[in-house]
Design a protein around this motif. Structure first.
Motif, mmCIF file in Angstrom:
data_model
loop_
_atom_site.group_PDB
_atom_site.id
_atom_site.type_symbol
_atom_site.label_atom_id
_atom_site.label_comp_id
_atom_site.label_asym_id
_atom_site.label_seq_id
_atom_site.Cartn_x
_atom_site.Cartn_y
_atom_site.Cartn_z
ATOM 1 N N VAL A 26 1.999 13.775 -51.342
ATOM 2 C CA VAL A 26 2.389 12.479 -51.895
ATOM 3 C C VAL A 26 3.633 12.626 -52.765
ATOM 4 C CG1 VAL A 26 1.719 10.586 -53.435
ATOM 5 C CG2 VAL A 26 0.065 11.523 -51.797
ATOM 6 N N PHE A 27 3.577 13.560 -53.704
ATOM 7 C CA PHE A 27 4.681 13.757 -54.643
ATOM 8 C C PHE A 27 5.644 14.798 -54.079
ATOM 9 C CE2 PHE A 27 1.126 12.118 -57.054
ATOM 10 C CZ PHE A 27 1.717 11.158 -57.872
ATOM 11 N N GLU A 28 6.466 14.336 -53.161
ATOM 12 C CA GLU A 28 7.421 15.261 -52.537
ATOM 13 C C GLU A 28 8.508 15.668 -53.509
ATOM 14 O OE1 GLU A 28 7.546 14.005 -47.938
ATOM 15 O OE2 GLU A 28 7.953 12.342 -49.326
ATOM 16 N N GLY A 29 8.817 14.798 -54.447
ATOM 17 C CA GLY A 29 9.785 15.110 -55.487
ATOM 18 C C GLY A 29 9.369 14.489 -56.804
ATOM 19 N N ILE A 30 9.587 15.202 -57.909
ATOM 20 C CA ILE A 30 9.369 14.633 -59.239
ATOM 21 C C ILE A 30 10.563 14.978 -60.118
ATOM 22 C CG2 ILE A 30 6.839 14.654 -59.160
ATOM 23 C CD1 ILE A 30 6.881 17.133 -60.955
ATOM 24 N N MET A 31 10.869 14.084 -61.030
ATOM 25 C CA MET A 31 11.839 14.372 -62.080
ATOM 26 C C MET A 31 11.112 14.297 -63.410
ATOM 27 S SD MET A 31 15.387 12.540 -63.276
ATOM 28 C CE MET A 31 16.419 13.534 -62.194
ATOM 29 N N ILE A 32 11.221 15.349 -64.214
ATOM 30 C CA ILE A 32 10.658 15.375 -65.560
ATOM 31 C C ILE A 32 11.792 15.039 -66.520
ATOM 32 C CG2 ILE A 32 9.297 16.682 -67.210
ATOM 33 C CD1 ILE A 32 8.819 18.767 -64.944
#
Length: 400
Positions: A26-32
């Motif tokens: 689901v979370f193919e990319g995340i930005m923190i």
């Protein structure tokens, strides 16, 4: 590529980020994104070798709408998961409106200068989010959050109407410090030092802080003192759950915690009124936060369990019925998995699940909604899958 921007890098955010990285489908990319980019970078360095999720980091001031808009436009996430401070909810919602990006948070807005939290400020965005064709999911933590999902699940599957809800939040953990808070000290102390309240027959009933005490025997923890507090989900559940006559919220506290808190109150250290100190203006509670242990560091030394859930009373097929839904979470097991104690874990996991519900389109309606306004079943399934299995009791001991 499905992408989520996570604003914040504290204890709850760290858990949510760990769980996103366990859910790369689901979370193919995340930005923190956080005010302190070095914290984001450290978490990326730790997690990137363990996951297929592509992790990016950024510095952002969540009080600055223009900065938020620029970053959202640059990254173009499917959803913004707000795990910053409750004071920053509205600026982040404004940025999501400007960029037409879905929004999820775990705690409702409260003004920085007033120890008061209610939903009116965020509910005022309903029409604008609906017109923009985007969703704002409010309160996707545990309480609020899972307690709302539990209520919707009980309403859907167990009752024709629910007349009474008691939300019981028990932390049986021991971190070994004389005094420390299990989540953001500023938010925690503002919450527990405020007047208590509950809803009965459609009206708010106000109590003095810690005035109403009960003792309850919690499975997995044992007998604990618990006190009635004001809590934000009372407001939305009273509107969204059919048949409510009374709804209350109780949280457990040990005597040592209460004694320390009373002493701090007596000397003014819990005040949010600014004072002058050596030519500078400071807020006593913010100074206290700076000298207390960081909740994010408590995981390694905290032992014991939490037990959080809802006791429901109502009618089914014309007959009286009681039903208790709850979760038991072990502090040390949480630390082994994600390096966090159970308080952050029980909030961070539902935050990830809420973002997942929106990203996958499982929950899909434009506007501003509290979590109990969606179908609870997929969320309940995800709780079991991602580390917060729930238990049922059809003959619970009631709170008098």
């Amino acid at each position: 590529m499905k992408k989520c921007m996570i604003i914040g890098c504290g204890g709850v955010a760290s858990v949510a980020i760990h769980k996103c990285c366990q859910n790369s489908e689901v979370f193919e990319g995340i930005m923190i994104a956080s005010r302190t980019k070095s914290k984001c970078d450290a978490l990326k360095e730790k997690l990137q070798p363990t996951t297929k999720t592509v992790i990016e980091t950024a510095q952002v001031n969540a009080d600055n709408i223009d900065e938020l808009i620029t970053l959202i436009n640059s990254y173009q996430p499917d959803v913004v998961l707000n795990l910053a401070l409750p004071y920053q909810d509205l600026t982040i919602m404004d940025a999501c409106l400007a960029t037409k990006t879905h929004y999820v948070d775990t705690a409702n807005y409260e003004p920085l200068d007033t120890a008061k939290f209610e939903y009116k400020w965020q509910w005022a965005y309903r029409e604008r989010f609906e017109k923009a064709g985007i969703t704002a999911l409010l309160g996707s933590g545990f309480d609020p959050g899972v307690t709302g999902v539990f209520s919707a699940y009980a309403m859907k599957h167990e009752f024709d109407e629910i007349n009474y809800i008691d939300i019981l939040d028990c932390n049986g953990g021991d971190h070994g410090y004389p005094f420390a808070t299990n989540f953001n000290p500023e938010i925690n102390i503002r919450e527990v030092s405020a007047k208590g309240s509950y809803i009965e027959n459609g009206e708010w009933v106000e109590t003095e802080p810690m005035e109403i005490k009960r003792v309850y025997n919690f499975k997995g923890v044992g007998e604990k003192d618990m006190y009635l507090l004001h809590h934000e989900e009372l407001e939305s559940l009273a509107l969204n759950i059919k048949g409510i006559k009374r709804i209350r919220f109780f949280m457990t506290f040990g005597q040592s915690y209460l004694t320390h808190l009373k002493c701090l109150e007596n000397v003014g250290m819990t005040s949010i009124e600014p004072i002058m100190y050596e030519g500078k203006e400071i807020v006593p509670l913010q100074f206290l936060k700076a000298v207390l242990p960081d909740p994010a560091t408590l995981g390694a030394r905290t032992v014991g369990k939490t037990n959080i859930g809802c006791i429901f009373r109502g009618k089914k097929d014309g007959k009286d019925k009681t039903y208790y839904l709850y979760n038991i979470c072990d502090h040390q097991e949480c630390y082994k998995e994600v390096g966090s104690q159970a308080i952050s874990y029980t909030t961070g996991v539902p935050a990830m699940i809420g973002a997942m519900m929106i990203m996958t389109g499982t929950w899909n309606k434009a506007g501003v909604y509290n979590i109990e306004e969606f179908d609870p079943d997929p969320f309940m399934q995800a709780l079991n899958k991602y580390g917060l299995p729930w238990e049922e009791d059809f003959n619970p001991v009631l709170v008098d």
